[in-house]
Scaffold this active site. Structure first.
Site, PDB file in Angstrom:
ATOM      1  N   GLU A   9       0.846  -1.183   0.000  1.00 20.37           N
ATOM      2  CA  GLU A   9       0.000   0.000   0.000  1.00 20.37           C
ATOM      3  C   GLU A   9       0.885   1.237   0.000  1.00 20.37           C
ATOM      4  OE1 GLU A   9      -2.717   1.324   3.464  1.00 20.37           O
ATOM      5  OE2 GLU A   9      -3.965  -0.041   2.271  1.00 20.37           O
ATOM      6  N   ARG A  15     -22.702   2.599  10.662  1.00 19.99           N
ATOM      7  CA  ARG A  15     -23.324   2.821  11.973  1.00 19.99           C
ATOM      8  C   ARG A  15     -23.218   4.297  12.323  1.00 19.99           C
ATOM      9  NH1 ARG A  15     -18.858   4.114  14.703  1.00 19.99           N
ATOM     10  NH2 ARG A  15     -16.919   2.971  14.337  1.00 19.99           N
TER      11      ARG A  15
END
Length: 811
Positions: free
Chosen positions: A426, A519
């Site tokens: 990454e 959420r």
């Protein structure tokens, strides 16, 4: 299609279902070979198939049958089952790839059952399959023992994902209906199931018609919320209770043993209920989803709000609630699994053209190929273990000459620490801001982007201060992340409140998708203040089926939230600073009411701050006309807050808000580390300790001596859970009769999710050493058992001083 007469075949093939071509791995068990049908050799082959599919980013499809019961496979099958279960868990959980099983024939064997009963496996059965797992009949008691067909079990919730037409016996259902006209039969074919998997980019999207009679239609659960179960604690529960009362919603609050006397319980009205779900730790209470659902059913609630932590992003828990007729106040399961799993989320973002952090986006095993990918990404890069955690299995590589050595180092470390050496690459972003966008979306397809937050003031990736805008993000990129967020929400058909998080690469002036939180978030009040929209109230209304088409988010002024935590700062000998949890009894607590201030507190006078959960005890949110006035107003208010009995970070928060670099707005997520470097830490630590009424109670060596002997007590410095071993199965740190030095680890104290090693040197301060390091000590007695809760001042060990062993003798 190419079923070979062998025990297990591994390979990569194609499946042309209704959703188009789907590349996948396949495993077919051998029906004819019944002795040792799935032994260790077979398990090894299957695990290798998982590895190959992981490398190629492919799902695994299994057609499983058995010729007999577990007794034919022998005890060795138990080992293969355990290994297979573990590898399936890793494959699905960590990579976001599905394992799909089609059971057929006599699907009764022990080892085969480890496939079909695994909770993360998507299990379907062919019509007419016989299903007494491991010799135990698993049909309802009212059915005869011979009625073990999958068709009957398909009417039992949780028995399977769906019933599928038998692909090799087209007249089977008609023959079954001749025997029993009411028998359920499959309406889908294998191609239908596989097509939905292909369409969903490996997400768990199938809604098989055969399951419709097993649970209520999810759409029918979107009804006005009248009585809800709040599955939360602390500040989250306090906010949910407040809003529920504003909306005249009756509450059933579940709390663990230590939370039964909490501030949240005191907030309940006469018409509300509190139910103890037992235990001290999260595992014993809040994470026991089945227990929570049983409470919800018993109390007759129409809905359940999952709060912020615990099971709020667990799709299995959401589905469990809904299959029991309880409206889970959150997104659909399909949206949770598409975006809650990081691999699936990145795949979704890339498909929609949302930029993600440059990387390999897959496992790399060959060092030379990995080096080529690193060149393509551009240095510096991160080598990250697939199963990494706790700071292990991650390494920054600055230049190509270091790559080969560090790649091998990380793979070896990951293999030793996690049992798996798989890694990926990454891009390492050297300077970043943490940006997140708040959204709401209803069941009618209306999406509203409420605003943006900057959460770049962090400690160990835990947010400390959140703001309603970013001081560095350009306006054009702000509009881009709004558009990206809306596109993601609409693509996965999101419902409710959600947050999409981004990295702003300051050096390269670029934004990258990081993840989506399916959420509510702790910092949501920051957006509420500026947008003028009560996000929690809208969650309840959306769950009731209402439309948000009328909502028009504002951009009114500026808001800042600070997280007040029960912690103290400790300065190490090398100059580094760390925060340690400080649970205990709060003797006095006062949050004076003030205009433009919102207080969400889970702490009060004569209330205990528990060591079993995180250290957040209050959220304070200020609303001002601009950033400077909001920061000044927050500093002024924090001076009026009084919390006695435990240490808090309020003094630290005041100093951050007054810091010139913070006020300039020109910083990144490394702000706090740099702030500590330019701060007079001893003065800050003293100020934090002064606010703790226990300060000054330092023990003296005389008070620790046991009268009439040379033995000395070692008392717990704080509340927590006592651990004498680093982990189960490892040797104890110390034992009776053992000689130790002052820097030897005696035990670990766990408090608020942090483990702190305890040494005799931990008690020694500038004003004097309780346990001088010019001598050694002998452990006379260990007074506490591993796993026991201790409070500040409890006796942990009895020791006696002995002459120090000379260094050369020790060598």
């Amino acid at each position: 299609r190419g079923i070979a007469p062998c025990g297990v075949i591994t390979g990569i093939g194609t499946f042309n279902g209704s959703g188009g071509p789907l590349r996948c791995g396949a495993m077919i068990s051998n029906v004819a070979f019944q002795a040792g049908a799935f032994d260790m050799a077979s398990a090894e082959k299957f695990c290798q198939l998982l590895v190959e599919c992981a490398r190629a980013n492919l799902p695994v499809v299994c057609f499983v049958s058995s010729g007999g019961m577990q007794t034919k496979e022998g005890a060795g099958a138990l080992f293969s089952m355990a290994i297979t279960n573990d590898r399936i868990t890793r494959f699905v959980r960590d990579l976001g790839l599905p394992v799909i099983v089609f059971g057929f024939g006599d699907c009764t064997g022990g080892a085969q059952a480890s496939f079909v009963t695994h909770p993360l496996v998507q299990t379907y059965y062919f019509s007419g399959t016989n299903m007494p797992f491991a010799g135990q009949i698993v049909v309802p008691a009212n059915l005869p023992s011979e009625a073990t067909l999958s068709n009957y079990l398909s009417t039992s919730a949780g028995a399977m994902r769906g019933l599928v037409q038998h692909p090799f016996a087209p007249d089977l259902d008609a023959r079954l209906r001749y025997i029993d006209p009411a028998i359920p039969v499959g309406t889908d074919q294998v191609e239908d199931v596989m097509g939905r998997v292909a369409d969903g980019l490996y997400a768990d999207l199938p809604k098989v018609p055969a399951r419709e009679y097993l649970a209520p239609d999810p759409q029918s659960l979107y009804r006005p919320v009248k009585r809800t179960l709040i599955h939360a604690r602390g500040c989250t529960a306090a906010k949910l209770i407040r809003v529920a009362h504003e909306l005249d919603i009756d509450i059933v609050l579940v709390q663990s043993d230590p939370d039964m006397s909490s501030v949240c319980v005191d907030m309940l009205d006469d018409g509300d209920r509190v139910v103890c779900i037992g235990g001290n730790t999260s595992d014993e209470s809040y994470l026991n989803g089945l227990s929570v659902v049983r409470v919800a059913e018993h109390e007759g609630v129409d809905s359940l709000h999952p709060g912020i932590g615990f099971l709020s992003e667990t799709s299995q828990f959401a589905e469990l609630c809904r299959t029991h007729g309880i409206n889970f106040i959150g997104p659909p399961v399909t949206a949770m699994e598409a975006m809650g799993n990081k691999s699936n989320a990145i795949s979704t973002a890339r498909r929609l053209g949302v930029p993600v952090v440059p990387g390999s986006h897959g496992i790399l095993t060959d060092v030379d190929r990995a080096a080529e990918v690193a060149e393509e990404i551009g240095y510096p890069v991160l080598i990250k273990a697939v199963h990494g955690g706790g700071g292990k299995g991650i390494q920054v590589v600055e230049r190509p000459t270091e790559f080969h050595q560090l790649f091998r180092q990380v793979t070896a470390e990951a293999r030793n620490a996690f049992g798996n050496g798989d890694v990926y690459l990454e891009k390492f972003v050297t300077s970043l801001r943490h940006i997140e966008v708040q959204l709401l979306r209803d069941t009618h397809g209306n999406t509203r982007i409420l605003g943006l937050r900057d959460c770049s003031v962090q400690r160990n990736k835990q947010k400390v201060i959140e703001e309603s805008a970013s001081t560095l993000l350009p306006e054009r990129l702000e509009e881009e992340v709004y558009a990206h967020t809306a596109a993601i929400a609409e693509d996965v058909e999101y419902v409710g409140a959600g947050t999409v998080e981004y990295i702003y690469d300051v050096a390269n002036d670029a934004v990258y998708f990081m993840e989506m939180n399916t959420r509510l978030q702790v910092e949501h009040p920051v957006t509420e203040k500026v947008s003028g929209i009560n996000i929690v109230a809208e969650q309840f209304r959306i769950a009731g089926g209402e439309s948000i088409e009328h909502l028009a988010p504002a951009r009114d002024g500026y808001a800042i939230e600070v997280r007040v935590t029960a912690e103290k700062l400790v300065l190490a000998a090398d100059g580094s600073v760390s925060a340690l949890p400080d649970p205990g009894m709060v003797l006095h607590c006062d949050f004076p009411p003030a205009p433009d201030m919102d207080i969400i507190a889970a702490v009060g006078s004569d209330k205990e701050v528990s060591p079993f959960y995180d250290s957040l005890i209050a959220q304070i949110i200020v609303h001002g006309t601009d950033r400077a006035s909001a920061a000044a107003r927050m500093i002024e208010y924090l001076r009026t807050v009084r919390i006695d009995g435990v240490c808090t970070n309020i003094a630290l928060l005041r100093r951050i808000l007054a810091d010139e670099v913070f006020l300039s707005g020109n910083y990144d997520t490394g702000f706090l580390e740099q702030f500590f470097a330019r701060t007079e830490l001893p003065a800050l630590i003293d100020e934090i300790e002064r606010n703790n009424s226990r300060s000054g109670e330092r023990a003296s060596i005389e008070s620790l001596r046991i009268e009439g002997s040379d033995e000395i007590r070692v008392l717990a410095p704080t509340s927590g859970i006592f651990y004498l071993t680093p982990s189960p199965g490892e040797p104890d740190y110390v034992a009776a009769g053992e000689r130790i030095a002052t820097d030897s680890i005696l035990c670990q104290l766990e408090a608020m999710k942090l483990f702190t090693p305890l040494r005799l040197a931990s008690f020694n301060a500038d004003e004097g050493a309780l346990y001088p390091d010019d001598q050694d000590y002998e452990i006379v007695r260990v007074n506490v058992a591993t796993g026991a809760q201790v409070n500040a001042g409890d006796l942990l060990f009895v020791i006696r001083p002995v002459s120090k062993v000379p260094q050369e003798s020790a060598a």
